[in-house]
Every structure is written in C-alpha cells, then in structure tokens.
Scaffold this active site. Structure first.
Site, PDB file in Angstrom:
ATOM      1  N   ASP A 135      -2.293 -10.741  11.952  1.00 33.62           N
ATOM      2  CA  ASP A 135      -1.754  -9.692  10.946  1.00 33.62           C
ATOM      3  C   ASP A 135      -1.564 -10.444   9.687  1.00 33.62           C
ATOM      4  O   ASP A 135      -1.630  -9.901   8.552  1.00 33.62           O
ATOM      5  CB  ASP A 135      -0.597  -9.198  11.462  1.00 33.62           C
ATOM      6  CG  ASP A 135      -0.797  -8.411  12.613  1.00 33.62           C
ATOM      7  OD1 ASP A 135      -2.093  -8.111  12.962  1.00 33.62           O
ATOM      8  OD2 ASP A 135       0.263  -7.856  13.232  1.00 33.62           O
ATOM      9  N   MET A 179      -6.129  -3.722  13.642  1.00 34.04           N
ATOM     10  CA  MET A 179      -4.766  -3.932  13.892  1.00 34.04           C
ATOM     11  C   MET A 179      -3.997  -4.436  12.695  1.00 34.04           C
ATOM     12  O   MET A 179      -4.779  -5.012  11.801  1.00 34.04           O
ATOM     13  CB  MET A 179      -4.902  -5.360  14.957  1.00 34.04           C
ATOM     14  CG  MET A 179      -5.254  -4.918  16.442  1.00 34.04           C
ATOM     15  SD  MET A 179      -5.281  -6.333  17.512  1.00 34.04           S
ATOM     16  CE  MET A 179      -5.264  -5.466  18.950  1.00 34.04           C
ATOM     17  N   GLY A 180      -2.605  -4.551  12.824  1.00 32.81           N
ATOM     18  CA  GLY A 180      -1.944  -4.677  11.620  1.00 32.81           C
ATOM     19  C   GLY A 180      -0.562  -3.946  11.883  1.00 32.81           C
ATOM     20  O   GLY A 180      -0.788  -2.703  11.207  1.00 32.81           O
ATOM     21  N   GLU A 240      -3.911   0.190  11.357  1.00 35.04           N
ATOM     22  CA  GLU A 240      -3.206   0.735  12.414  1.00 35.04           C
ATOM     23  C   GLU A 240      -1.671   1.186  12.051  1.00 35.04           C
ATOM     24  O   GLU A 240      -1.076   2.208  12.463  1.00 35.04           O
ATOM     25  CB  GLU A 240      -3.265   0.375  13.744  1.00 35.04           C
ATOM     26  CG  GLU A 240      -2.496  -1.109  14.060  1.00 35.04           C
ATOM     27  CD  GLU A 240      -2.596  -1.708  15.073  1.00 35.04           C
ATOM     28  OE1 GLU A 240      -3.022  -1.293  16.036  1.00 35.04           O
ATOM     29  OE2 GLU A 240      -1.764  -2.688  15.188  1.00 35.04           O
ATOM     30  N   LEU A 303     -11.447  -9.278  18.012  1.00 32.32           N
ATOM     31  CA  LEU A 303     -11.036 -10.467  17.253  1.00 32.32           C
ATOM     32  C   LEU A 303     -10.144 -11.419  17.576  1.00 32.32           C
ATOM     33  O   LEU A 303     -10.153 -12.640  17.049  1.00 32.32           O
ATOM     34  CB  LEU A 303     -10.797  -9.685  15.836  1.00 32.32           C
ATOM     35  CG  LEU A 303     -10.935  -8.505  15.233  1.00 32.32           C
ATOM     36  CD1 LEU A 303     -10.503  -8.156  14.072  1.00 32.32           C
ATOM     37  CD2 LEU A 303     -12.772  -8.625  14.894  1.00 32.32           C
TER      38      LEU A 303
END
Length: 417
Positions: A135, A179-180, A240, A303
């Site tokens: 992230d 993602m994040g 996200e 990832l």
C-alpha cells in the site's frame, strides 16, 4: 557461552521482499555470533503462547530465499478480541523464548505492535521494525517507498498493459480495483505507469463521506469523453479504499457488506467494487442510449507474493543489515529506512500521532507528481463545459447541453468540508 537470541516476526499481508529481510537479518546476526529464530505464523502464534511454533534459522536455510516471494515464516493479520489481555501472553512468550532482540516485518499494524512491545518490555527486549506494505502508506523519509510496493506496481503494470490491449481489441471497458485500504498509492502507481484511462483514489475526494453516484458519474464522464474522441474502450483503476468512504447503507443497496467480526471494519477485499460500479454505470449509460461492454476485475492477491524485482531485493538486504547493525549498537524503538544512500533509524515516537496511532501517508493531491498523473487521465475537466465540447458530449449522452452541464459540472468543483 550462550548466544543471545534474535527473533523475526512477520505481520500483516504478504508483500514481495519479506524473505529478503529474513535472509539478511539472519546472515548478519549469525555472523555476529547471535542465534536466530523465526516466529512461524506471525503474532497470532505469540498471542496464543505457542512457544514451539518457531523455526531455527541458519545461513544455509536463508542464503537463497531473498529472490523468492511469500514468507518462509508465513504471516498473519489476526488481532485477538481481547488484545490487551492476550498481549500479556505475547510478552511472556517472547521472554520465555529468551529473546533479546526482535525484528518485526510489516505495515502500520505491525509497526503499532512493535511500538507496543518495545514500550512494555521496558528494556528487556530491543525492538526494531522494517517497513513492508504494497500500500506504500507508511511515511518514510524523503517520500521513499515501503518495500514490496515497487514489485507490486511492476507486476500490476504488466497485468494492466495486457488488459489495455484486450480492451482496445475487443472494444470494451475494464474496471479494475486494486488493494489499498487507506490510500491510493498502489492504484495511482499502476495507473500512471501503465497509462490507464482513469485512476480513482480516495484522496481525490476530501469530503468524509462520498456518494457512490459521484464516483459513477466520474467514470461515466470519462466514457463519454472517450467516445467523443472516437474511442469505445478504456481501463479504469480504482483503489479499494474508496469503498470505506461510501455510506454503508448506500453500499448495502448495491451489495451486502460484511464487516470483520473482530475489528468491525468493512472487509474491502470482499466487496466486488468493480462489479458494483459496472452495474450502476451500465444502467446509467443505457438510460442515455449508450451501448457499453464493461468487464470488472480485481488485482491484488496476484501482487502480494510475487518474486521481488531487483529494487526490492537490494532494498530489503539494506533493511535487514541495518536492523541488526542498529540492534547490536544498543538501539531499540525505531524503524529502519534508507535515505539518500544511508541506512537510518526513525524513532517509533516520530511515527505516531497525538492519539498514539501510526501515521498514514496519503497521496498528496496538490503535489506535482499527482498533477502529472491527472494530466494524462481522460476525465471531465473545466474546459469540457465550454460550448463546443459541451455540445459534443451532450449529443453523445442524448441530453441538452444545459442538462449535461447540470448533471456533470459538479464533478469539477471542490467540495466544502
């Protein structure tokens, strides 16, 4: 003479480069006469007092793992419901194992745990942290990335490049969520490097709560603008974390939202964000008489455990080496970072806010780096509401210019907070 013990524990989700830190910590520590063990299964093993859940680490075991993804010690991100009570078990387990030095590998949650352990150990255990998260949301000196991010972005760009070609070939749109949880660094990094049509991140919406309609209108505006350019295809990257800003009641109207039983947080990984946006936007375009072919997908798990690229291999070797050198000099209570060619330590106290929580690095939407990314996106801007362009877009949407302006112009206005 009994060797002092160095323990390594991994927390949070996987990230490329974990094995690199394990390898470099182990080799450097053993070369200085220390015994090294790995805590298997992350902090959950310690919370449960599992003293046998350890792995003796040797140079032969770790010498070639630095090029591999995943974690030979595994990891966990579970926090027990009664964390305060269980923490006493964790600390007692560390002491029972005879640990003098502790190296933690993880993101902001693991950094919080490292800080907590260091405070409560009161000098009996020296603790150092190495920053891991795809992230990229830990505020490192000089804006440097956390390890794992560069590999995750690299792999993500490769995937998106292939999807962009498929979009062009098939004449379709792809909505890709990445993602994040808190920030849009990964989404923006992938979108900018791949040249995606549009990237949407939480930081571009400074208001505390964002309506889903504002996000769908942003994407719909991009599709209309592309059609005006003669292009019927594109790729949208969506962080996200934007879902955390949605009203749960509004989100529930689209899809049943589950919350984590322990933390109470929305399970972002379970939300099919792309699918939700696709359904809403397809209906929106259909109401305008615009035919659309939209595919939704997620990238993220692909990832996290990828083999690290050379950047992260070198980076993690520096971090592991720096962690042991710092500990053996008597250091404790700090995170290791690389800044301007030097390996430095950042005290934990500088990483927490007034509430004692770990500070999060968000994307600075006023920076030139972000503005450069915006410049190459296709999205409605102020000049698009001038007469010539406005008439073109309105015609595509089967709206009057006035109706189009009323519908979309609010997107370019800064909200009052």
């Amino acid at each position: 003479m009994e060797h002092e013990t160095v323990a390594i524990v991994v927390g949070g989700g996987p990230a490329p480069g974990i094995n690199g830190v394990i390898s470099s910590v182990t080799i450097e520590a053993i070369n200085h006469g220390k015994r090294v063990i790995g805590i298997v299964g992350g902090f959950s093993s310690l919370f449960e007092g599992q003293e046998n859940n350890i792995m003796p680490l040797t140079i032969d075991l770790v010498s070639r793992i630095h090029t591999t993804g995943g974690s030979i010690l595994r990891t966990s991100r579970d926090t027990p419901e009664n964390a305060q009570e269980k923490f006493k078990v964790l600390l007692a387990t560390l002491k029972e194992l005879g640990i003098k030095y502790l190296v933690t590998i993880g993101g902001e949650g693991t950094l919080f745990m490292a800080h907590w352990i260091e405070k409560e150990a009161r000098g009996s255990i020296n603790v150092v942290h190495t920053p891991k998260t795809i992230d990229n949301d830990i505020p490192l000196p000089g804006g440097n990335s956390t390890f794992g991010y560069q590999t995750a972005r690299h792999v993500g760009v490769g995937l998106v490049n292939n999807i962009m070609e498929d979009a062009r070939t098939m004449g379709r749109w792809y909505f890709i969520s990445t993602m994040g949880r808190h920030t849009g660094h990964l989404a923006l990094g992938i979108g900018k490097a791949s040249g995606a049509t549009l990237t949407i991140i939480p930081e571009e919406f400074p208001e505390r709560k964002v309506s889903i309609k504002k996000v769908t209108d942003t994407i719909t505006g991009s599709i209309i603008k592309r059609l005006a350019q003669g292009r019927d295809h594109g790729v949208v990257i969506i962080a996200e974390g934007i879902a955390e800003k949605f009203d749960p009641d509004e989100l529930n109207q689209c899809e049943n939202v589950e919350r984590d039983e322990i933390s109470g947080k929305i399970r972002l990984s379970d939300i099919q964000l792309g699918r939700i946006l696709r359904a809403l936007i397809r209906e929106d375009l259909r109401s305008m008489g615009i035919k659309s072919n939209i595919v939704s997908m997620n990238i993220g798990y692909e990832l996290r455990a990828a083999d690290p690229i050379p950047f992260d291999i070198e980076y993690t070797r520096n971090l592991g080496y720096g962690a042991i050198r710092y500990l053996l000099k008597g250091g404790t209570g700090a995170m290791i970072a690389v800044y301007e060619g030097h390996i430095i330590s950042v005290p934990f106290v500088e990483m927490v806010d007034a509430k004692g929580l770990i500070r999060i690095r968000k994307v600075d939407i006023n920076s030139e780096v972000y503005l450069a990314a915006r410049e190459y996106m296709i999205r409605l801007e102020e000049e698009d509401f001038e007469d010539s362009l406005l008439n073109t877009y309105a015609k595509i949407a089967n709206l009057t210019p006035q109706a189009f302006k009323k519908r979309f112009e609010y997107l370019i206005m800064t909200p009052s907070l």
